[in-house]
Write an enzyme that holds these catalytic residues in place. Structure first.
Site, PDB file in Angstrom:
ATOM      1  N   LYS A 186       0.855  -1.188   0.000  1.00 51.33           N
ATOM      2  CA  LYS A 186       0.000   0.000   0.000  1.00 51.33           C
ATOM      3  C   LYS A 186       0.890   1.237   0.000  1.00 51.33           C
ATOM      4  O   LYS A 186       1.486   1.597   0.997  1.00 51.33           O
ATOM      5  CB  LYS A 186      -0.911   0.038   1.233  1.00 51.33           C
ATOM      6  N   GLU A 261       9.715   1.506  10.576  1.00 51.17           N
ATOM      7  CA  GLU A 261      10.763   2.490  10.265  1.00 51.17           C
ATOM      8  C   GLU A 261      10.096   3.855  10.347  1.00 51.17           C
ATOM      9  O   GLU A 261       9.299   4.211   9.479  1.00 51.17           O
ATOM     10  CB  GLU A 261      11.303   2.270   8.848  1.00 51.17           C
ATOM     11  N   CYS A 295      13.747  10.717   6.365  1.00 54.25           N
ATOM     12  CA  CYS A 295      13.689  10.356   7.785  1.00 54.25           C
ATOM     13  C   CYS A 295      15.036  10.553   8.447  1.00 54.25           C
ATOM     14  O   CYS A 295      15.109  10.835   9.637  1.00 54.25           O
ATOM     15  CB  CYS A 295      13.245   8.908   7.926  1.00 54.25           C
ATOM     16  N   GLU A 396       9.830  16.565  14.263  1.00 57.48           N
ATOM     17  CA  GLU A 396      10.339  16.289  12.922  1.00 57.48           C
ATOM     18  C   GLU A 396       9.629  17.219  11.937  1.00 57.48           C
ATOM     19  O   GLU A 396       8.406  17.189  11.823  1.00 57.48           O
ATOM     20  CB  GLU A 396      10.059  14.826  12.550  1.00 57.48           C
TER      21      GLU A 396
HETATM   22  P1  NDP Z   1       2.287   8.515   7.374  1.00 55.19           P
HETATM   23  O1  NDP Z   1       2.538   7.749   8.610  1.00 55.19           O
HETATM   24  O2  NDP Z   1       1.224   9.515   7.358  1.00 55.19           O
HETATM   25  O3  NDP Z   1       1.969   7.537   6.143  1.00 55.19           O
HETATM   26  C1  NDP Z   1       2.769   6.444   5.807  1.00 55.19           C
HETATM   27  C2  NDP Z   1       1.913   5.384   5.155  1.00 55.19           C
HETATM   28  O4  NDP Z   1       0.970   4.884   6.109  1.00 55.19           O
HETATM   29  C3  NDP Z   1       1.085   5.900   3.981  1.00 55.19           C
HETATM   30  O5  NDP Z   1       0.987   4.892   3.009  1.00 55.19           O
HETATM   31  C4  NDP Z   1      -0.262   6.166   4.639  1.00 55.19           C
HETATM   32  O6  NDP Z   1      -1.337   6.173   3.736  1.00 55.19           O
HETATM   33  C5  NDP Z   1      -0.338   4.983   5.584  1.00 55.19           C
HETATM   34  N1  NDP Z   1      -1.292   5.134   6.673  1.00 55.19           N
HETATM   35  C6  NDP Z   1      -1.791   6.278   7.200  1.00 55.19           C
HETATM   36  N2  NDP Z   1      -2.656   5.991   8.203  1.00 55.19           N
HETATM   37  C7  NDP Z   1      -2.704   4.648   8.298  1.00 55.19           C
HETATM   38  C8  NDP Z   1      -3.421   3.744   9.142  1.00 55.19           C
HETATM   39  N3  NDP Z   1      -4.259   4.162  10.092  1.00 55.19           N
HETATM   40  N4  NDP Z   1      -3.234   2.414   8.969  1.00 55.19           N
HETATM   41  C9  NDP Z   1      -2.376   1.965   8.036  1.00 55.19           C
HETATM   42  N5  NDP Z   1      -1.691   2.766   7.190  1.00 55.19           N
HETATM   43  C10 NDP Z   1      -1.842   4.092   7.328  1.00 55.19           C
HETATM   44  O7  NDP Z   1       3.693   9.155   7.004  1.00 55.19           O
HETATM   45  P2  NDP Z   1       4.026  10.087   5.770  1.00 55.19           P
HETATM   46  O8  NDP Z   1       3.454   9.540   4.521  1.00 55.19           O
HETATM   47  O9  NDP Z   1       3.668  11.482   6.104  1.00 55.19           O
HETATM   48  O10 NDP Z   1       5.600   9.892   5.668  1.00 55.19           O
HETATM   49  C11 NDP Z   1       6.491  10.675   6.352  1.00 55.19           C
HETATM   50  C12 NDP Z   1       6.994   9.947   7.582  1.00 55.19           C
HETATM   51  O11 NDP Z   1       7.675   8.757   7.218  1.00 55.19           O
HETATM   52  C13 NDP Z   1       8.003  10.781   8.339  1.00 55.19           C
HETATM   53  O12 NDP Z   1       7.739  10.783   9.710  1.00 55.19           O
HETATM   54  C14 NDP Z   1       9.322  10.076   8.071  1.00 55.19           C
HETATM   55  O13 NDP Z   1      10.285  10.283   9.033  1.00 55.19           O
HETATM   56  C15 NDP Z   1       8.904   8.657   7.935  1.00 55.19           C
HETATM   57  N6  NDP Z   1       9.893   7.912   7.170  1.00 55.19           N
HETATM   58  C16 NDP Z   1      10.710   7.023   7.827  1.00 55.19           C
HETATM   59  C17 NDP Z   1      11.701   6.343   7.151  1.00 55.19           C
HETATM   60  C18 NDP Z   1      12.558   5.341   7.856  1.00 55.19           C
HETATM   61  O14 NDP Z   1      13.106   4.471   7.185  1.00 55.19           O
HETATM   62  N7  NDP Z   1      12.703   5.382   9.164  1.00 55.19           N
HETATM   63  C19 NDP Z   1      11.927   6.545   5.719  1.00 55.19           C
HETATM   64  C20 NDP Z   1      11.024   7.483   5.132  1.00 55.19           C
HETATM   65  C21 NDP Z   1      10.047   8.141   5.856  1.00 55.19           C
HETATM   66  P3  NDP Z   1      -1.929   7.565   3.178  1.00 55.19           P
HETATM   67  O15 NDP Z   1      -0.840   8.189   2.373  1.00 55.19           O
HETATM   68  O16 NDP Z   1      -3.089   7.150   2.375  1.00 55.19           O
HETATM   69  O17 NDP Z   1      -2.295   8.394   4.384  1.00 55.19           O
END
Ligand code: NDP
Length: 506
Positions: A186, A261, A295, A396
Site C-alpha cells: 500500500k 521504520e 527520515c 520532525e
Molecule cells: P504517514 O505515517 O502519514 O503515512 C505512511 C503510510 O501509512 C502511507 O501509506 C499512509 O497512507 C499509511 N497510513 C496512514 N494511516 C494509516 C493507518 N491508520 N493504517 C495503516 N496505514 C496508514 O507518514 P508520511 O506519509 O507522512 O511519511 C512521512 C513519515 O515517514 C516521516 O515521519 C518520516 O520520518 C517517515 N519515514 C521514515 C523512514 C525510515 O526508514 N525510518 C523513511 C522514510 C520516511 P496515506 O498516504 O493514504 O495516508
C-alpha cells in the site's frame, strides 16, 4: 539563486490508474486519489483507490497463490531467479521509473534515477542472499540431530510513505518475496504512480499471479484493513511515528510481528578538529538534499564552540547559494516539497519557532519568481538562537529546515544529542577517530556516519531506536524478518525413548 533554466521534461506515459489486485489490473472502488506534480501543481492522474472489498479480494487471491506449491515448493535458487528478473526489469525501465517518481514526488530526476538503481540493486541483493543463506545445523546436545529452518510467514503487508517510494517499496517487497511470501503493497496516497509502475515490471518479469498487489488507497481504509486482517501475518511499515504507534497497538492485539521504520530528528556534530570543508559539504547534503524530506535528515546541527561562528557563517553562505529549481533541471539541488499541504506544515513549524524566539539566518519562506509560482517550493532554512528543548529542535519538520546550536565538550554534546525522542541517525565530523568512535557508541541512533552522511548500502542493516521505530531492514538478516524459524529434532539413536529420560537435553 537563478530562477529559470532550460531543461527537457521526459516524455513518459503515466500508469493509467488501475490497481494491481493480486496479478489482475482492475479499477479501484475506493475513495479518489489525486497525484499532483509538485513543481507546478498540475494533475498527473486521478484514480480510484482500493476499497475494503478490493483489499479483501487481493488477500484471498494472495493466500491461494502463496500456498500454491508452484511458489512454496520453489528451491531458493529457483525463487531467486524471480528477484533477478524483477531487478533486470527495473534496470531496463530505470528512466521511466525516475520520470514517474519525479512526477509523483517532485524529486529531481537525478535523485529518482539513483532511487531506481537502488531498487534494482535491492532485488538483486535479496536474490543473492536467498541463494546463499544456509539453514542452521545446531550443536548437538543429545541423541538427536538438531537443525533450524526458515519458512515464509504467509501474507505480508508493506505500507510505505511518499518520500522515496520506489526505494522503500523495494526494501520491503524484495526480502518479503525472497522469503517466499505473497506481498500486498500500500503506497502513500500522494505517490501512487511509481508503485503501480513497479507492479507492471513485476508482472512482466513473470512473477506468478497473485503473489504481488499494489493497492493505493486511504491509509485509514485500505492500510487499516491490511493491518487488522487475520490473514496478514506481518506488517512492514515506514512512515510517521504516530501511525507506527497505532499499527503497533493493532498488531499487539493480533500478536502479529511488525517492523516500523519511523521518523527522526538526527543530530549532526561538527567538532573543532574536523575537516571543515568536508563537514560543510556533508551538513548541506545531510539536511537539504531531498528538500529535507528524509527520515534521516541531519536536522539538528551541533557545532563545537571554538568554530561555531566561522562554520555557521560559511554554512549560511553555502545554503543561500544552493540552486532551488525545477526537478527536471539537472542543475537543481533543492526541488519542491511533495505537496502544497506539506509546505504549509513546514511553514507552520518555522513560524512557530520564530514566534518562540528563534533567529532566522536564511530561508524561511517560498522563493519568488515565475518558476516557483504554482509549485510547492520552500527555501532552505537555517534557524539559530534555539535550545535543544524548543519544539523546533524536537519535532520532525520533514522539510529543508536546520537548527544550529553550539556545544562545549563531549559530555555536553552526548547529553544534548540523546535528549530527543528519536534515535534514527547521527553524523560526526572529526579528524580524531577514537573520539568519533566514543561519540558514535554513546549516541542513541540506528546509524552513525563518520565524516560523511546519508550514504546507504543495502548490505548495512537500517532501523531506529526509541520513537524512530523497531526492527531492522536490509542486510543479510533482512530476509529473516519475513520468515518463521522452525527447529527440528531428528533422532539418531534408533532406540525407544525411555519414559524416565530427562526431557531436557542438558
Ligand atoms: P504517514 O505515517 O502519514 O503515512 C505512511 C503510510 O501509512 C502511507 O501509506 C499512509 O497512507 C499509511 N497510513 C496512514 N494511516 C494509516 C493507518 N491508520 N493504517 C495503516 N496505514 C496508514 O507518514 P508520511 O506519509 O507522512 O511519511 C512521512 C513519515 O515517514 C516521516 O515521519 C518520516 O520520518 C517517515 N519515514 C521514515 C523512514 C525510515 O526508514 N525510518 C523513511 C522514510 C520516511 P496515506 O498516504 O493514504 O495516508
Amino acid at each position: 539563486m537563478t530562477q529559470m533554466s532550460t531543461f527537457a521534461a521526459p516524455d513518459v506515459a503515466l500508469p493509467d490508474g488501475r490497481l494491481y489486485v493480486a496479478g489482475e489490473w482492475e479499477r479501484g472502488t475506493g475513495a479518489e486519489i489525486t497525484s499532483v506534480f509538485p513543481a507546478d501543481g498540475s494533475i498527473n492522474r486521478v484514480l480510484k483507490g482500493a476499497s475494503r472489498a478490493d483489499g479483501e479480494r487481493a488477500i484471498a487471491r494472495a493466500k491461494a497463490a502463496q500456498a500454491d506449491p508452484a511458489w512454496r515448493g520453489l528451491k531458493p535458487h529457483e525463487r531467486a531467479r524471480h528477484l533477478y528478473a524483477i531487478a533486470d526489469g527495473i534496470e531496463a525501465n530505470a528512466d521511466r521509473i525516475a520520470a514517474i517518481q519525479t512526477r509523483d514526488t517532485g524529486k529531481t530526476l537525478r535523485e529518482t534515477g539513483a532511487l531506481a538503481a537502488s531498487a534494482a540493486a535491492t532485488f538483486r541483493y535479496f536474490g543473492a542472499v536467498l541463494e546463499t543463506s544456509d539453514e542452521d545445523l545446531t550443536t548437538r546436545r543429545g541423541d538427536a540431530l538438531t537443525l533450524s529452518v526458515h519458512e515464509p510467514l504467509g501474507l505480508v503487508a508493506a505500507i510505505t510513505p511518499w518520500n522515496s517510494p520506489i526505494a522503500s517499496d523495494a526494501q520491503k517487497v524484495a526480502p518479503a518475496l525472497a522469503a517466499g511470501n505473497a506481498v500486498l503493497l500500500k503506497p502513500a496516497s500522494w505517490s501512487p504512480l511509481v508503485s503501480l509502475e513497479l507492479a507492471r515490471i513485476v508482472d512482466e518479469a513473470g512473477l506468478p499471479k497473485g503473489l504481488f498487489s499494489v493497492l493505493p488507497g486511504a491509509g485509514r481504509e485500505i492500510g487499516n484493513l491490511l493491518v487488522e486482517h487475520p490473514d496478514i501475518a506481518k506488517v512492514s511499515f515506514t512512515g510517521g511515528t504516530e501511525t507506527g504507534r497505532r499499527i503497533a497497538r493493532q498488531a499487539a492485539e493480533k500478536l502479529m510481528p511488525v517492523s516500523l521504520e519511523l521518523g527522526g530528528k538526527s543530530p549532526t556534530i561538527v567538532c573543532a578538529d574536523a575537516d571543515l570543508d568536508l563537514a560543510l559539504a556533508g551538513v548541506l547534503f545531510g539536511i537539504f538534499s531531498s528538500t529535507g524530506q528524509s527520515c534521516i535528515a541531519g536536522s539538528r546541527l551541533f557545532v563545537e564552540r571554538p568554530v561555531y561562528d566561522a562554520f555557521v557563517s560559511r554554512l549560511v553562505a553555502a545554503t543561500k547559494a544552493l540552486k532551488v529549481g525545477h526537478p527536471h533541471d539537472p542543475a537543481t539541488q533543492v526541488a519542491p516539497l511533495v505537496h502544497l499541504d506539506h509546505r504549509a506544515e513546514v511553514a507552520d513549524h518555522v513560524a512557530r519557532a520564530l514566534a518562540e524566539g528563534a533567529k532566522l539566518l536564511c530561508g524561511g519562506g517560498a522563493p519568488e519568481g515565475e518558476l516557483y509560482e504554482n509549485g510547492s517550493y520552500y527555501l532552505p532554512t537555517i534557524l539559530a538562537r534555539v535550545t535543544n528543548a524548543d519544539r523546533i529542535c524536537r519535532d520532525e519538520v520533514f522539510g529543508p529546515v536546520l537548527v544550529v546550536m553550539p556545544f562545549e565538550d563531549e559530555d555536553d554534546l552526548i547529553a544534548l544529542a540523546n535528549d530527543n525522542d528519536y534515535g534514527l541517525a547521527c553524523g560526526i565530523y572529526s579528524r580524531d577517530f577514537p573520539k568519533s568512535w566514543r561519540l558514535g557508541r554513546a549516541i542513541n541512533a540506528g546509524t552513525i556516519w563518520v565524516n560523511t552522511y546519508k550514504q546507504f548500502s543495502i548490505s548495512a542493516p537500517f532501523g531506529g531506536e526509541k520513537d524512530s521505530g523497531m526492527g531492522r531492514e536490509k542486510g543479510r538478516q533482512g530476509i529473516r524478518a519475513y520468515m518463521a524459524q522452525k527447529s527440528f529434532y531428528v533422532d539418531v539413536s534408533g532406540t525407544p525413548l525411555p519414559w524416565a529420560a530427562a526431557q531436557v537435553m542438558t
